[in-house]
Design a protein around this motif. Structure first.
Motif, PDB file in Angstrom:
ATOM      1  N   LEU A  47      21.331 -25.222   0.214  1.00  0.00           N
ATOM      2  CA  LEU A  47      20.201 -25.085   1.128  1.00  0.00           C
ATOM      3  C   LEU A  47      19.869 -26.439   1.736  1.00  0.00           C
ATOM      4  CD1 LEU A  47      17.914 -22.830  -1.102  1.00  0.00           C
ATOM      5  CD2 LEU A  47      19.459 -22.089   0.725  1.00  0.00           C
ATOM      6  N   TYR A  96      11.357 -19.881   2.297  1.00  0.00           N
ATOM      7  CA  TYR A  96      12.454 -19.292   1.538  1.00  0.00           C
ATOM      8  C   TYR A  96      12.073 -17.906   1.021  1.00  0.00           C
ATOM      9  CZ  TYR A  96      14.327 -24.069   1.307  1.00  0.00           C
ATOM     10  OH  TYR A  96      14.804 -25.320   1.622  1.00  0.00           O
ATOM     11  N   GLU A 171      16.671 -18.638   4.116  1.00  0.00           N
ATOM     12  CA  GLU A 171      15.885 -19.788   4.566  1.00  0.00           C
ATOM     13  C   GLU A 171      15.658 -19.694   6.068  1.00  0.00           C
ATOM     14  OE1 GLU A 171      17.764 -23.576   4.178  1.00  0.00           O
ATOM     15  OE2 GLU A 171      19.743 -22.835   4.739  1.00  0.00           O
ATOM     16  N   LEU A 242      16.714 -23.961  -5.827  1.00  0.00           N
ATOM     17  CA  LEU A 242      15.854 -24.557  -4.793  1.00  0.00           C
ATOM     18  C   LEU A 242      15.849 -26.074  -4.908  1.00  0.00           C
ATOM     19  CD1 LEU A 242      12.897 -22.055  -5.103  1.00  0.00           C
ATOM     20  CD2 LEU A 242      14.616 -22.135  -3.297  1.00  0.00           C
TER      21      LEU A 242
END
Length: 242
Positions: A47, A96, A171, A242
């Motif tokens: 991410l 998210y 995302e 995350l």
């Protein structure tokens, strides 16, 4: 004297053969006496880093396995908050989305496929019992030996609990970025027909999917003992995404 020697020899053979019959069970009980838990993710999801004000997460956590008592939402919320993210209930403004489903929880006895398992030890016990006497006495001793082999072998299981969890994380894209999303579904129509559905749209999120497989193994393991470490491994993996 000869009769005594024959009896002693037969007794020795019985216990020796029964010890061979149960050696697999004994080996399992010693080697697998401690709980072994592993958590494996099928692939890494990368991410993009975001500033603190965008560290917001919407959670959708489900459990469709046959273990409805397996809950993990509160622990996941706490673990994510500890990493500096805010869990919010509005999916439209969350940066998210973390969608999780515990798909399956199953148990396997790894010794069930052992060629020298319960059936094999029963045969060995029967052979040992047959060393005594002849005629009906020989048969009775053989049956007794087989029964002892089954009982001893049945006392130890090599239990493996497997938990499979599907994950989708989304995302928000940066301003000006367009994501074209296409979907295709093939629907069955009876036994030989099918119908195909397709759709496409422009969305503001990029989605990624992965899977977590959690394993717990121990001799005579019960799910009540396996559940806490399995759940902990899942929580650590989810918060670590995350």
């Amino acid at each position: 004297m000869k009769k005594f020697n024959r009896y002693f020899t037969g007794l020795f053979v019985v216990f020796f053969t029964l010890s061979l019959a149960g050696c697999g069970a004994l080996h399992t009980s010693i080697k697998k006496r401690n709980l072994d838990v592993q958590t494996k993710m099928s692939s890494t999801v990368w991410l993009d880093p975001v500033p603190p004000e965008k560290r917001t997460v919407f959670l959708q956590l489900r459990n469709t396995s046959d273990k409805p008592g397996l809950t993990y939402e509160n622990e996941v919320r706490a673990a994510i908050a500890a990493k500096g993210y805010q869990v919010i209930d509005n999916p439209d403004i969350a940066h998210y989305w973390l969608q999780v489903n515990v798909l399956q929880v199953g148990r396997t006895d790894l010794r069930a496929g052992d060629s020298f398992g319960s059936f094999g030890s029963a045969i060995a016990g029967g052979v040992a019992g047959a060393q005594f006497g002849g005629g009906s006495g020989q048969v009775a001793a053989g049956v007794a030996g087989a029964g002892l082999g089954v009982i001893f072998d049945a006392m130890v299981d090599d239990n493996l609990f497997t938990m499979i969890t599907d994950i989708q994380i989304s995302e928000k894209v940066k301003d000006g970025v367009r994501v074209n999303q296409s979907e295709k579904a093939v629907l069955k129509q009876g036994e030989s027909g099918s119908k195909t559905q397709t759709s496409s749209e422009v969305v503001d999120r990029k989605k990624y999917q992965t899977r977590i497989v959690s394993l717990a193994n121990k001799a005579n393991l019960e799910f009540a003992e396996a559940e806490p470490p399995l759940r902990l491994g899942l929580i650590n993996s989810l918060s670590g995404m995350l």
